[in-house]
Scaffold this motif. Structure first.
Motif, PDB file in Angstrom:
ATOM      1  N   ILE A  79       0.861  -1.184   0.000  1.00 35.67           N
ATOM      2  CA  ILE A  79       0.000   0.000   0.000  1.00 35.67           C
ATOM      3  C   ILE A  79       0.899   1.236   0.000  1.00 35.67           C
ATOM      4  CG2 ILE A  79      -1.708   1.293   1.334  1.00 35.67           C
ATOM      5  CD1 ILE A  79      -2.648  -1.370   2.473  1.00 35.67           C
ATOM      6  N   GLY A  80       0.576   2.249  -0.724  1.00 37.43           N
ATOM      7  CA  GLY A  80       1.402   3.454  -0.691  1.00 37.43           C
ATOM      8  C   GLY A  80       0.728   4.615  -1.379  1.00 37.43           C
ATOM      9  N   ASN A  81       1.078   5.853  -0.950  1.00 38.00           N
ATOM     10  CA  ASN A  81       0.635   7.068  -1.616  1.00 38.00           C
ATOM     11  C   ASN A  81       1.632   8.167  -1.294  1.00 38.00           C
ATOM     12  OD1 ASN A  81      -0.147   8.240   0.954  1.00 38.00           O
ATOM     13  ND2 ASN A  81      -1.974   6.932   0.874  1.00 38.00           N
ATOM     14  N   ASP A  82       1.326   9.378  -1.722  1.00 36.65           N
ATOM     15  CA  ASP A  82       2.263  10.486  -1.567  1.00 36.65           C
ATOM     16  C   ASP A  82       2.224  11.121  -0.189  1.00 36.65           C
ATOM     17  OD1 ASP A  82       3.209  10.213  -4.080  1.00 36.65           O
ATOM     18  OD2 ASP A  82       1.991  11.805  -4.975  1.00 36.65           O
ATOM     19  N   ASP A  83       1.310  10.724   0.668  1.00 35.98           N
ATOM     20  CA  ASP A  83       1.161  11.354   1.971  1.00 35.98           C
ATOM     21  C   ASP A  83       1.659  10.442   3.083  1.00 35.98           C
ATOM     22  OD1 ASP A  83      -0.062  13.756   1.049  1.00 35.98           O
ATOM     23  OD2 ASP A  83      -1.904  12.624   0.707  1.00 35.98           O
ATOM     24  N   VAL A  84       2.367  11.068   4.050  1.00 40.75           N
ATOM     25  CA  VAL A  84       2.844  10.332   5.217  1.00 40.75           C
ATOM     26  C   VAL A  84       2.375  11.063   6.468  1.00 40.75           C
ATOM     27  CG1 VAL A  84       4.802   9.184   4.136  1.00 40.75           C
ATOM     28  CG2 VAL A  84       5.067  11.527   4.966  1.00 40.75           C
ATOM     29  N   TYR A  85       2.926  10.709   7.595  1.00 37.84           N
ATOM     30  CA  TYR A  85       2.388  11.143   8.884  1.00 37.84           C
ATOM     31  C   TYR A  85       2.326  12.661   9.015  1.00 37.84           C
ATOM     32  CZ  TYR A  85       1.275  10.324  13.809  1.00 37.84           C
ATOM     33  OH  TYR A  85       0.642  10.242  15.017  1.00 37.84           O
ATOM     34  N   PHE A  86       3.374  13.373   8.542  1.00 37.23           N
ATOM     35  CA  PHE A  86       3.421  14.823   8.696  1.00 37.23           C
ATOM     36  C   PHE A  86       3.457  15.527   7.336  1.00 37.23           C
ATOM     37  CE2 PHE A  86       5.390  13.615  12.861  1.00 37.23           C
ATOM     38  CZ  PHE A  86       4.410  14.180  13.681  1.00 37.23           C
ATOM     39  N   GLY A  87       2.526  15.194   6.459  1.00 35.96           N
ATOM     40  CA  GLY A  87       2.438  15.904   5.194  1.00 35.96           C
ATOM     41  C   GLY A  87       2.874  15.062   4.009  1.00 35.96           C
ATOM     42  N   ALA A 118      10.135  12.045  -0.312  1.00 30.85           N
ATOM     43  CA  ALA A 118      10.749  11.287  -1.407  1.00 30.85           C
ATOM     44  C   ALA A 118       9.855  11.210  -2.639  1.00 30.85           C
ATOM     45  CB  ALA A 118      11.093   9.871  -0.937  1.00 30.85           C
ATOM     46  N   SER A 119       8.696  11.873  -2.577  1.00 32.50           N
ATOM     47  CA  SER A 119       7.755  11.788  -3.696  1.00 32.50           C
ATOM     48  C   SER A 119       8.027  12.863  -4.734  1.00 32.50           C
ATOM     49  CB  SER A 119       6.320  11.943  -3.178  1.00 32.50           C
ATOM     50  OG  SER A 119       6.104  13.271  -2.705  1.00 32.50           O
ATOM     51  N   GLU A 120       7.551  12.619  -5.950  1.00 33.47           N
ATOM     52  CA  GLU A 120       7.690  13.591  -7.025  1.00 33.47           C
ATOM     53  C   GLU A 120       6.889  14.850  -6.712  1.00 33.47           C
ATOM     54  OE1 GLU A 120       7.385  13.856 -11.924  1.00 33.47           O
ATOM     55  OE2 GLU A 120       6.602  12.089 -10.847  1.00 33.47           O
ATOM     56  N   ALA A 121       5.769  14.667  -6.056  1.00 38.57           N
ATOM     57  CA  ALA A 121       4.929  15.817  -5.717  1.00 38.57           C
ATOM     58  C   ALA A 121       5.658  16.794  -4.800  1.00 38.57           C
ATOM     59  CB  ALA A 121       3.640  15.333  -5.043  1.00 38.57           C
ATOM     60  N   PHE A 122       6.507  16.283  -3.908  1.00 36.98           N
ATOM     61  CA  PHE A 122       7.260  17.147  -3.002  1.00 36.98           C
ATOM     62  C   PHE A 122       8.347  17.895  -3.763  1.00 36.98           C
ATOM     63  CE2 PHE A 122      10.405  18.099   0.315  1.00 36.98           C
ATOM     64  CZ  PHE A 122       9.584  18.689   1.273  1.00 36.98           C
ATOM     65  N   GLY A 123       9.048  17.203  -4.667  1.00 37.44           N
ATOM     66  CA  GLY A 123       9.952  17.873  -5.587  1.00 37.44           C
ATOM     67  C   GLY A 123      11.370  18.106  -5.112  1.00 37.44           C
ATOM     68  N   ALA A 124      11.822  17.391  -4.078  1.00 34.28           N
ATOM     69  CA  ALA A 124      13.217  17.526  -3.646  1.00 34.28           C
ATOM     70  C   ALA A 124      14.123  16.650  -4.505  1.00 34.28           C
ATOM     71  CB  ALA A 124      13.339  17.138  -2.176  1.00 34.28           C
ATOM     72  N   ARG A 125      15.408  16.702  -4.260  1.00 33.87           N
ATOM     73  CA  ARG A 125      16.361  15.853  -4.986  1.00 33.87           C
ATOM     74  C   ARG A 125      16.613  14.604  -4.140  1.00 33.87           C
ATOM     75  NH1 ARG A 125      21.300  19.738  -6.487  1.00 33.87           N
ATOM     76  NH2 ARG A 125      22.060  17.829  -7.505  1.00 33.87           N
ATOM     77  N   ARG A 126      16.133  13.478  -4.625  1.00 36.73           N
ATOM     78  CA  ARG A 126      16.282  12.222  -3.886  1.00 36.73           C
ATOM     79  C   ARG A 126      17.590  11.543  -4.307  1.00 36.73           C
ATOM     80  NH1 ARG A 126      12.527   6.709  -4.058  1.00 36.73           N
ATOM     81  NH2 ARG A 126      13.331   5.820  -2.092  1.00 36.73           N
ATOM     82  N   PHE A 127      18.438  11.240  -3.299  1.00 39.01           N
ATOM     83  CA  PHE A 127      19.683  10.564  -3.637  1.00 39.01           C
ATOM     84  C   PHE A 127      19.614   9.086  -3.252  1.00 39.01           C
ATOM     85  CE2 PHE A 127      20.657  12.854   0.420  1.00 39.01           C
ATOM     86  CZ  PHE A 127      20.850  11.763   1.263  1.00 39.01           C
ATOM     87  N   LYS A 128      20.506   8.314  -3.846  1.00 37.85           N
ATOM     88  CA  LYS A 128      20.483   6.867  -3.645  1.00 37.85           C
ATOM     89  C   LYS A 128      20.911   6.485  -2.231  1.00 37.85           C
ATOM     90  CE  LYS A 128      21.068   5.003  -8.324  1.00 37.85           C
ATOM     91  NZ  LYS A 128      21.912   4.144  -9.191  1.00 37.85           N
ATOM     92  N   VAL A 129      20.166   5.530  -1.696  1.00 35.85           N
ATOM     93  CA  VAL A 129      20.519   4.901  -0.418  1.00 35.85           C
ATOM     94  C   VAL A 129      20.234   3.410  -0.562  1.00 35.85           C
ATOM     95  CG1 VAL A 129      19.886   6.991   0.877  1.00 35.85           C
ATOM     96  CG2 VAL A 129      18.210   5.157   0.612  1.00 35.85           C
TER      97      VAL A 129
END
Length: 602
Positions: A530-538, A542-553
């Motif tokens: 199960i998954g969507n773009d929303d988590v506990y505090f907004g 790591a989602s595209e909607a948020f728009g930050a630069r996600r780096f590899k981990v």
């Protein structure tokens, strides 16, 4: 002062003579410290390098004894200096009060006598019949009091009901004024005598035993003397500390102090400046290292599980400080309030061109895990960043109370912690010697919410260029742009198997509680994807909607199927477990974000 203190002695006292005497003691203290350094670095070090024999060992023992003697002299003479300065400062107020009372007496043509009594002249006044009569002059003492019953009432010679009454003689109005002056003179002398007696007791305690051997008991005596002087001079030392000013103004205040004044704060009242944002890192480190044994001693006498937990952690920090560290450690803050406070830098943040300050999150407190694991994350970051750019330092900032479990996780702790974090970051900018350093704010777990909350305040986080969010349950924002540094300067590390990055939204609470609380939804997400773009505090950072630069981990072990629990949440900083994540963090911290390896959005 010796003998009975009179108002004449207080009036004529030159407090500058006390501070001048303090300056002389300061010279002796400084000279002793210089001699100790010369013994340790020139004589002892040279002997160790060039000689190996029983006689050399014996000579080293004597040199160590001499070094302890110089250290003792340095400390005790410094305490005498501070005590004399405190005495001068505390006597200034009653002396000023006395001088004002004497000036008022002179203006009224009153006479203050040697015994402190005050005489006043007669006055010509009209009585109740309209006749002019003389109200006689007299004198009063500071201990006397005006009659409670107004004159002219009651059956007495001045009462119309008294046989033979010839008219009421009004009270001389100078009497009340004289009484006020006499009382003020008495109060000033009494206050000065009490101050003098207190400081005399402190000074009498600053006496060395006969002989030249400084033992462990002697060093403990220094600690007791320091505590006594701190208690006596606390008001004198504390009244000028700019606690309500900005870090930049505090830096200006510190720079404006003389070297002697700085030594007083660092040696006698380290708790007043060790946690003050805007004070240079080297000074804060020295103050906190001096204060640490005092705090350890206080907790040792307190008792209880909470005190013992903090006590163990502080002792572990003390052990680390006493050993060589690469990069070198700087203790920028320490305290026992709340869940405990500790701010530790690896590398000097004032001299480094790149600085990061990492805010830990869920479950963090001042305990052995903080010392063993959380502090190591900052050290690993510093080591990695220095591989990219040697002028780098990394800090772990436990300057707030993080929630201890998910069930009590609200925005409240982040909202309380954010202003303190922002002020700390402003302090880094104020004290850095490079003018415009590259500063990175790092938030891990719930700490990312604290960083996000600070970033959303007006003006953002002072001096910050980049923001890194690791294992984030959300930052109470929908877009990276809300964090005040531009979306291209917000970086996210989120392991796919990190359960905290998949915490349910508030709307999913019903499912969570059905499976055992907010964490109860995580097994469902693990099992059913199960998954969507929303988590506990907004919005999920790591989602595209948020728009930050996600780096590899590294994805890390799965919570249920691999039995990994929260392991994937705790390895972002650790090169041994997730080298790619650690390298990417280091690149951002060192100002080389163009070199990060990127990962697709969720």
């Amino acid at each position: 002062m010796t003998g009975t203190l009179t108002w004449q002695l207080l009036r004529d006292l030159r407090t500058s003579e006390l501070t001048e005497a303090g300056d002389t003691w300061h010279e002796v203290s400084s000279r002793s410290d210089s001699d100790r350094v010369r013994v340790d670095r020139a004589m002892s070090a040279k002997l160790r390098e060039t000689q190996e024999s029983e006689s050399a060992e014996a000579a080293l023992g004597r040199l160590q004894r001499l070094s302890r003697n110089f250290q003792y002299l340095h400390s005790e003479c410094g305490l005498v200096r501070t005590t004399l300065n405190g005495l001068a400062a505390d006597l200034a107020e009653p002396q000023n009060q006395l001088k004002q009372a004497l000036a008022d007496a002179a203006a009224l043509n009153f006479t203050v006598h040697e015994d402190g009594s005050v005489s006043y002249p007669a006055a010509q006044l009209e009585d109740l019949t309209g006749a002019t009569k003389e109200a006689p002059g007299s004198s009063v003492r500071g201990s006397s009091r005006l009659p409670l019953e107004p004159p002219g009432f009651g059956v007495g010679p001045q009462s119309p009901l008294y046989p033979g009454y010839q008219g009421f003689t009004p009270l001389n109005p100078n009497a009340a004024k004289a009484q006020d002056i006499a009382d003020r003179v008495a109060r000033a002398v009494r206050s000065a005598a009490e101050i003098d007696a207190r400081y005399a007791r402190t000074l009498s305690g600053l006496k060395a035993e006969r002989g030249l051997d400084v033992t462990e008991a002697t060093l403990k005596d220094v600690a007791r003397d320091t505590a006594d002087v701190r208690g006596r001079t606390g008001m004198y030392l504390g009244e000028d500390v700019p606690e309500d000013k900005s870090p930049a103004e505090r830096k200006k205040w510190w720079d404006g102090l003389t070297e002697e004044q700085r030594r007083e704060y660092l040696e006698v009242a380290p708790d007043l400046v060790g946690g003050l944002d805007g004070i240079p890192a080297v000074a804060r480190d020295e103050a906190n290292r001096t204060y640490l044994p005092v705090l350890i001693d206080e907790l040792g006498h307190r008792g209880g599980d909470d005190a013992q937990t903090k006590l163990n952690a502080l002792r572990m920090i003390q052990d680390k400080l006493n050993k060589p560290s690469d990069p070198p450690m700087f203790l920028l803050g320490i305290g026992d309030e709340g869940n405990g406070r500790a701010i530790v830098a690896y590398g000097n943040p004032d001299m480094s061109k790149n600085i990061s300050a990492y805010v830990p999150g869920l479950g963090t407190k001042l305990d052995d895990e903080f010392v063993k694991d959380t502090m190591k994350r900052a050290q690993d970051t510093a080591v990695g960043a220095r591989d990219v750019d040697p002028s780098s330092a990394a800090i772990v900032w436990l300057g707030y109370d993080a929630p201890q479990n998910v069930d009590v996780m609200t925005k409240g702790d982040a909202e309380r912690g954010a202003p303190a974090y922002s002020q700390f970051m402003a302090g880094l900018s104020a004290t850095n010697e490079n003018g415009d350093p590259h500063v990175t704010a790092i938030g891990h777990s719930y700490g990312s919410l604290t960083v996000g909350t600070a970033a959303k305040q007006s003006g953002g986080i002072p001096g910050v260029d980049d923001v890194i969010l690791l294992g984030s349950p959300g930052v109470d924002a929908q877009k990276a742009e809300e964090l005040g540094v531009g979306r291209d300067h917000v970086f996210v590390g989120a392991a796919d198997n990190d359960p905290v990055t998949h915490l349910p939204t508030k709307d999913e609470a019903a499912l969570g509680w059905a499976l055992g609380g907010p964490l109860g939804v995580l097994p469902a997400r693990d099992l059913f994807d199960i998954g969507n773009d929303d988590v506990y505090f907004g919005k999920d950072p790591a989602s595209e909607a948020f728009g930050a630069r996600r780096f590899k981990v590294d994805d890390g072990p799965r919570m249920i199927m691999d039995g990994g629990g929260f392991d994937a949440h705790s390895q972002y900083f650790t090169p041994e477990l997730d080298p790619e994540s650690a390298d990417n963090i280091a690149r951002v911290v060192a100002g080389q974000s163009a070199r990060i390896t990127t990962e697709e959005y969720r």
